[in-house]
Design a protein around this motif. Structure first.
Motif, PDB file in Angstrom:
ATOM      1  N   THR A 133       0.845  -1.201   0.000  1.00 35.00           N
ATOM      2  CA  THR A 133       0.000   0.000   0.000  1.00 35.00           C
ATOM      3  C   THR A 133       0.875   1.243   0.000  1.00 35.00           C
ATOM      4  OG1 THR A 133      -1.623  -1.173   1.306  1.00 35.00           O
ATOM      5  CG2 THR A 133      -1.845   1.215   1.230  1.00 35.00           C
ATOM      6  N   LEU A 134       1.918   1.202   0.812  1.00 36.91           N
ATOM      7  CA  LEU A 134       2.805   2.365   0.891  1.00 36.91           C
ATOM      8  C   LEU A 134       3.475   2.626  -0.463  1.00 36.91           C
ATOM      9  CD1 LEU A 134       4.128   4.539   2.678  1.00 36.91           C
ATOM     10  CD2 LEU A 134       5.935   2.911   3.162  1.00 36.91           C
ATOM     11  N   LEU A 135       3.998   1.557  -1.059  1.00 39.38           N
ATOM     12  CA  LEU A 135       4.681   1.740  -2.339  1.00 39.38           C
ATOM     13  C   LEU A 135       3.708   2.238  -3.406  1.00 39.38           C
ATOM     14  CD1 LEU A 135       7.044  -1.390  -2.371  1.00 39.38           C
ATOM     15  CD2 LEU A 135       7.486   0.923  -1.536  1.00 39.38           C
ATOM     16  N   LYS A 136       2.519   1.685  -3.386  1.00 38.03           N
ATOM     17  CA  LYS A 136       1.505   2.086  -4.369  1.00 38.03           C
ATOM     18  C   LYS A 136       1.101   3.550  -4.134  1.00 38.03           C
ATOM     19  CE  LYS A 136      -2.906   0.284  -6.024  1.00 38.03           C
ATOM     20  NZ  LYS A 136      -3.908   0.871  -5.138  1.00 38.03           N
ATOM     21  N   SER A 137       0.942   3.915  -2.879  1.00 43.68           N
ATOM     22  CA  SER A 137       0.560   5.306  -2.581  1.00 43.68           C
ATOM     23  C   SER A 137       1.629   6.264  -3.090  1.00 43.68           C
ATOM     24  CB  SER A 137       0.387   5.518  -1.079  1.00 43.68           C
ATOM     25  OG  SER A 137      -0.536   4.613  -0.567  1.00 43.68           O
ATOM     26  N   ILE A 138       2.894   5.869  -2.913  1.00 49.67           N
ATOM     27  CA  ILE A 138       3.980   6.733  -3.387  1.00 49.67           C
ATOM     28  C   ILE A 138       3.919   6.834  -4.912  1.00 49.67           C
ATOM     29  CG2 ILE A 138       6.489   6.993  -3.554  1.00 49.67           C
ATOM     30  CD1 ILE A 138       6.702   5.556  -0.877  1.00 49.67           C
ATOM     31  N   ASP A 139       3.667   5.702  -5.563  1.00 43.18           N
ATOM     32  CA  ASP A 139       3.571   5.724  -7.025  1.00 43.18           C
ATOM     33  C   ASP A 139       2.469   6.644  -7.510  1.00 43.18           C
ATOM     34  OD1 ASP A 139       5.587   3.970  -7.402  1.00 43.18           O
ATOM     35  OD2 ASP A 139       4.327   2.185  -7.511  1.00 43.18           O
ATOM     36  N   GLU A 140       1.376   6.644  -6.767  1.00 40.75           N
ATOM     37  CA  GLU A 140       0.190   7.332  -7.278  1.00 40.75           C
ATOM     38  C   GLU A 140       0.140   8.828  -6.974  1.00 40.75           C
ATOM     39  OE1 GLU A 140      -2.990   5.032  -5.751  1.00 40.75           O
ATOM     40  OE2 GLU A 140      -2.765   3.487  -7.318  1.00 40.75           O
ATOM     41  N   ILE A 141       1.084   9.298  -6.178  1.00 36.74           N
ATOM     42  CA  ILE A 141       1.021  10.728  -5.845  1.00 36.74           C
ATOM     43  C   ILE A 141       2.188  11.431  -6.526  1.00 36.74           C
ATOM     44  CG2 ILE A 141       2.494  10.900  -3.776  1.00 36.74           C
ATOM     45  CD1 ILE A 141      -0.134  12.233  -2.538  1.00 36.74           C
ATOM     46  N   ASN A 142       1.948  12.630  -7.031  1.00 33.54           N
ATOM     47  CA  ASN A 142       3.091  13.385  -7.542  1.00 33.54           C
ATOM     48  C   ASN A 142       2.854  14.879  -7.492  1.00 33.54           C
ATOM     49  OD1 ASN A 142       2.550  14.580 -10.257  1.00 33.54           O
ATOM     50  ND2 ASN A 142       1.895  12.469 -10.611  1.00 33.54           N
ATOM     51  N   LEU A 143       3.956  15.580  -7.559  1.00 26.74           N
ATOM     52  CA  LEU A 143       3.935  17.026  -7.377  1.00 26.74           C
ATOM     53  C   LEU A 143       3.171  17.727  -8.495  1.00 26.74           C
ATOM     54  CD1 LEU A 143       5.021  19.501  -5.873  1.00 26.74           C
ATOM     55  CD2 LEU A 143       7.082  19.336  -7.251  1.00 26.74           C
ATOM     56  N   VAL A 144       3.389  17.275  -9.721  1.00 24.68           N
ATOM     57  CA  VAL A 144       2.821  17.983 -10.859  1.00 24.68           C
ATOM     58  C   VAL A 144       1.296  17.837 -10.912  1.00 24.68           C
ATOM     59  CG1 VAL A 144       2.841  18.145 -13.370  1.00 24.68           C
ATOM     60  CG2 VAL A 144       4.984  17.849 -12.126  1.00 24.68           C
ATOM     61  N   GLU A 145       0.807  16.607 -10.717  1.00 22.79           N
ATOM     62  CA  GLU A 145      -0.648  16.394 -10.800  1.00 22.79           C
ATOM     63  C   GLU A 145      -1.359  16.715  -9.493  1.00 22.79           C
ATOM     64  OE1 GLU A 145      -2.120  15.565 -13.572  1.00 22.79           O
ATOM     65  OE2 GLU A 145      -0.333  15.111 -14.745  1.00 22.79           O
ATOM     66  N   ASP A 146      -0.782  16.289  -8.373  1.00 19.00           N
ATOM     67  CA  ASP A 146      -1.506  16.408  -7.104  1.00 19.00           C
ATOM     68  C   ASP A 146      -1.045  17.568  -6.230  1.00 19.00           C
ATOM     69  OD1 ASP A 146      -2.897  13.723  -7.359  1.00 19.00           O
ATOM     70  OD2 ASP A 146      -0.804  13.100  -7.412  1.00 19.00           O
ATOM     71  N   GLY A 147       0.044  18.210  -6.615  1.00 23.99           N
ATOM     72  CA  GLY A 147       0.532  19.324  -5.799  1.00 23.99           C
ATOM     73  C   GLY A 147       1.112  18.871  -4.475  1.00 23.99           C
ATOM     74  N   VAL A 148       1.558  17.630  -4.396  1.00 23.26           N
ATOM     75  CA  VAL A 148       2.131  17.143  -3.136  1.00 23.26           C
ATOM     76  C   VAL A 148       3.611  16.829  -3.338  1.00 23.26           C
ATOM     77  CG1 VAL A 148       2.042  15.377  -1.342  1.00 23.26           C
ATOM     78  CG2 VAL A 148      -0.070  16.153  -2.415  1.00 23.26           C
ATOM     79  N   LEU A 149       4.445  17.521  -2.564  1.00 24.43           N
ATOM     80  CA  LEU A 149       5.872  17.226  -2.587  1.00 24.43           C
ATOM     81  C   LEU A 149       6.125  16.214  -1.479  1.00 24.43           C
ATOM     82  CD1 LEU A 149       8.868  17.816  -3.321  1.00 24.43           C
ATOM     83  CD2 LEU A 149       8.782  19.718  -1.712  1.00 24.43           C
ATOM     84  N   LEU A 150       6.618  15.032  -1.848  1.00 25.42           N
ATOM     85  CA  LEU A 150       6.826  13.982  -0.867  1.00 25.42           C
ATOM     86  C   LEU A 150       8.284  13.968  -0.434  1.00 25.42           C
ATOM     87  CD1 LEU A 150       5.813  11.358   0.580  1.00 25.42           C
ATOM     88  CD2 LEU A 150       6.600  10.120  -1.435  1.00 25.42           C
ATOM     89  N   ILE A 151       8.496  14.030   0.877  1.00 27.97           N
ATOM     90  CA  ILE A 151       9.859  13.893   1.387  1.00 27.97           C
ATOM     91  C   ILE A 151       9.862  12.753   2.408  1.00 27.97           C
ATOM     92  CG2 ILE A 151      11.799  15.005   2.563  1.00 27.97           C
ATOM     93  CD1 ILE A 151      10.719  17.693   1.744  1.00 27.97           C
ATOM     94  N   ALA A 152      10.670  11.743   2.151  1.00 35.43           N
ATOM     95  CA  ALA A 152      10.800  10.667   3.130  1.00 35.43           C
ATOM     96  C   ALA A 152      12.194  10.780   3.730  1.00 35.43           C
ATOM     97  CB  ALA A 152      10.622   9.321   2.450  1.00 35.43           C
ATOM     98  N   ALA A 153      12.327  10.442   5.016  1.00 28.94           N
ATOM     99  CA  ALA A 153      13.641  10.552   5.654  1.00 28.94           C
ATOM    100  C   ALA A 153      13.974   9.284   6.409  1.00 28.94           C
ATOM    101  CB  ALA A 153      13.655  11.735   6.617  1.00 28.94           C
ATOM    102  N   THR A 154      15.231   8.923   6.355  1.00 27.91           N
ATOM    103  CA  THR A 154      15.662   7.733   7.106  1.00 27.91           C
ATOM    104  C   THR A 154      17.091   7.881   7.631  1.00 27.91           C
ATOM    105  OG1 THR A 154      16.146   5.371   6.991  1.00 27.91           O
ATOM    106  CG2 THR A 154      16.279   6.571   4.928  1.00 27.91           C
ATOM    107  N   ASN A 155      17.304   7.316   8.826  1.00 20.99           N
ATOM    108  CA  ASN A 155      18.652   7.276   9.396  1.00 20.99           C
ATOM    109  C   ASN A 155      19.365   6.001   8.966  1.00 20.99           C
ATOM    110  OD1 ASN A 155      17.840   9.500  10.862  1.00 20.99           O
ATOM    111  ND2 ASN A 155      17.291   8.315  12.664  1.00 20.99           N
ATOM    112  N   HIS A 156      18.628   5.047   8.415  1.00 22.14           N
ATOM    113  CA  HIS A 156      19.210   3.744   8.068  1.00 22.14           C
ATOM    114  C   HIS A 156      18.928   3.397   6.617  1.00 22.14           C
ATOM    115  CE1 HIS A 156      19.622   3.242  12.368  1.00 22.14           C
ATOM    116  NE2 HIS A 156      18.342   3.515  12.504  1.00 22.14           N
ATOM    117  N   PRO A 157      19.551   4.121   5.681  1.00 23.39           N
ATOM    118  CA  PRO A 157      19.245   3.870   4.269  1.00 23.39           C
ATOM    119  C   PRO A 157      19.572   2.445   3.834  1.00 23.39           C
ATOM    120  CG  PRO A 157      21.143   5.332   4.503  1.00 23.39           C
ATOM    121  CD  PRO A 157      20.552   5.181   5.855  1.00 23.39           C
ATOM    122  N   SER A 158      20.547   1.813   4.512  1.00 25.59           N
ATOM    123  CA  SER A 158      20.939   0.479   4.062  1.00 25.59           C
ATOM    124  C   SER A 158      19.815  -0.536   4.263  1.00 25.59           C
ATOM    125  CB  SER A 158      22.196   0.038   4.805  1.00 25.59           C
ATOM    126  OG  SER A 158      21.922   0.055   6.182  1.00 25.59           O
TER     127      SER A 158
END
Ligand code: ADP
Length: 409
Positions: free
Chosen positions: A287-312
């Motif tokens: 669901t999370l991956l799909k939600s990320i796929d389906e939202i975008n700045l150009v169409e929806d006006g949402v800038l998504l920023i995800a943050a992590t301390n453990h990228p690995s």
């Protein structure tokens, strides 16, 4: 002044009511914030005496074409044309700053006003804290949307204390920020040329390196509301709920658009994945991956920023979904210098910043903030409000000890 502002207010409402093509962004911020109700500004606008008093102050003598209905306490323009003429001779400056009025007056007589200019100078409504409050109040009325709101923290750019200039960023980081700025400005163009998959950022780096601070400062700089959510907070022990929560968070972001959706502790997806491969966990991650796929700045006006301390911990399926990965490493010397300058700017004392920078190899921004705080508190204990170099050097030593403790456990 009172009467001129009162007429400006009444004419703004009247012009807004007459011209459907005008939006909330055409009403000056100072007027707009008095008029929000039920999730936005609704036509027809009426001007009550209390609203007028807040904007125009006391009006000793009302112009003859302005009436106050004693029963409804509403102001009424008895002659639109007279009001237009009256304001043209007394309030050109106000008209120039007022997009709705500039729209009406741009072809009026020889008045030199420009709708474009007025519009550019007026901040857009989505940054107004009053606008956000009215949207939130509306969402709180329904049980379903009320629940959505409990999952996120909504901040208006007006309420964010940190300025972009007070965040120490590297040239590369600044360049990425500038790209986002132009992408937002040129949304229409990007849509036209089919480049809509833009505006998903992943901030990676150790704790305390400024990821959250940068997201907040961006919200202020871009004048966009900020929706903050920690992934661990929306992960329910009832796993079925987690998928729903994720969907709700993205739904809220869509409703508040344009906005920034900041998802912290993003590595929590990874934790979800490695715990026993229960169908519900898989569903939540998907669901999370799909939600990320389906939202975008150009169409929806949402800038998504995800943050992590453990990228690995993030697997390629997650990485792939972000169009930009911005690194927040342990700050290099130049950045540490900037951070010291920022935190010491308002503090009295004679400092050798070169030495402080040398002594703080491996410190993050958060550690440096702690150093300054410790030094100030110690000086205050000794009855001083002026800081010495020695206070800071000692504080650096203390913080270093603490950092060692942290890593040895
Ligand atoms: P992260 O989200 O990376 O864990 P934060 O943004 O919460 O880190 O930073 C913690 C504190 O450290 C903030 O209050 C901020 O003032 C300070 N800080 C960290 N990095 C920087 C930086 N590059 N510039 C200015 N302040 C910083």
């Amino acid at each position: 002044m009172g009467a001129v502002k009162l007429v400006e207010l009444l004419l703004t409402a009247e012009v807004f009511n007459r011209y459907e093509e005008l939006t909330e962004d055409d009403i000056p911020k100072e007027i707009r914030k008095l008029l929000y109700s039920r999730g936005g500004i609704k036509r027809p606008l009426v001007i009550r005496a209390d609203i007028a008093a807040k904007y125009a102050g006391e009006v000793n003598q009302r112009p003859p074409f302005v009436d106050l209905n004693a029963f409804s306490k509403q102001y009424i323009l008895t002659s639109f044309d007279l009001a237009v003429k009256w304001l043209a001779s007394r309030g050109v400056d106000l008209i120039r700053r007022n997009p709705a009025l500039a729209y009406y007056y741009q072809n009026y007589d020889s008045l030199d006003v420009s709708y474009e200019e007025a519009r550019k100078a007026n901040l857009p409504k989505h940054g107004d804290k009053e606008w956000l409050r009215s949207v939130i109040e509306e969402l709180e009325k329904k049980e379903e949307t009320k629940e959505m709101l409990s999952l996120v923290r909504v901040l208006s750019p007006e309420e964010i204390p940190v300025d972009f200039k007070d965040v120490a960023l590297s040239e590369e980081q600044l360049e990425e920020v500038r790209k986002i700025e132009v992408a937002i400005e040129e949304r229409e163009f990007l849509r036209k040329i089919g480049l809509s998959d833009i505006g998903k950022l992943l901030f990676i780096g150790p704790p305390g390196t400024g990821k959250t601070t940068t997201a907040r400062a961006l919200s202020k700089k871009l004048y966009l509301p900020l929706l903050e959510v920690k992934l661990s907070m929306i992960t329910s022990q009832y796993l079925g709920e987690t998928s729903k929560n994720i969907e709700k968070v993205f739904e809220i972001a869509r409703r508040m658009n344009p906005c920034i959706l900041f998802i912290d502790e993003f590595d929590y997806v990874a934790k979800m994945r490695t715990s026993d491969e229960h169908a519900a966990i898989k569903r939540a991650v998907n669901t999370l991956l799909k939600s990320i796929d389906e939202i975008n700045l150009v169409e929806d006006g949402v800038l998504l920023i995800a943050a992590t301390n453990h990228p690995s911990l993030l697997d390629p399926a997650v990485w792939r979904r972000f169009d930009k990965v911005i690194e927040f490493p342990e700050p290099a010397e130049v950045i540490r210098r900037r951070i010291f300058e920022i935190f010491l700017a308002k503090i009295e004392g004679d400092f050798n910043i070169d030495e402080l920078v040398k002594e703080t190899e491996g410190f993050t921004g958060a550690d440096i903030k702690l150093v300054v705080r410790e030094a100030v508190l110690k000086a205050l204990l000794e009855g001083r409000r002026t800081l010495s170099q020695n206070d800071l050097i000692e504080a650096i030593r203390d913080v270093r000890e603490r950092l060692k403790l942290k890593t040895s456990y």
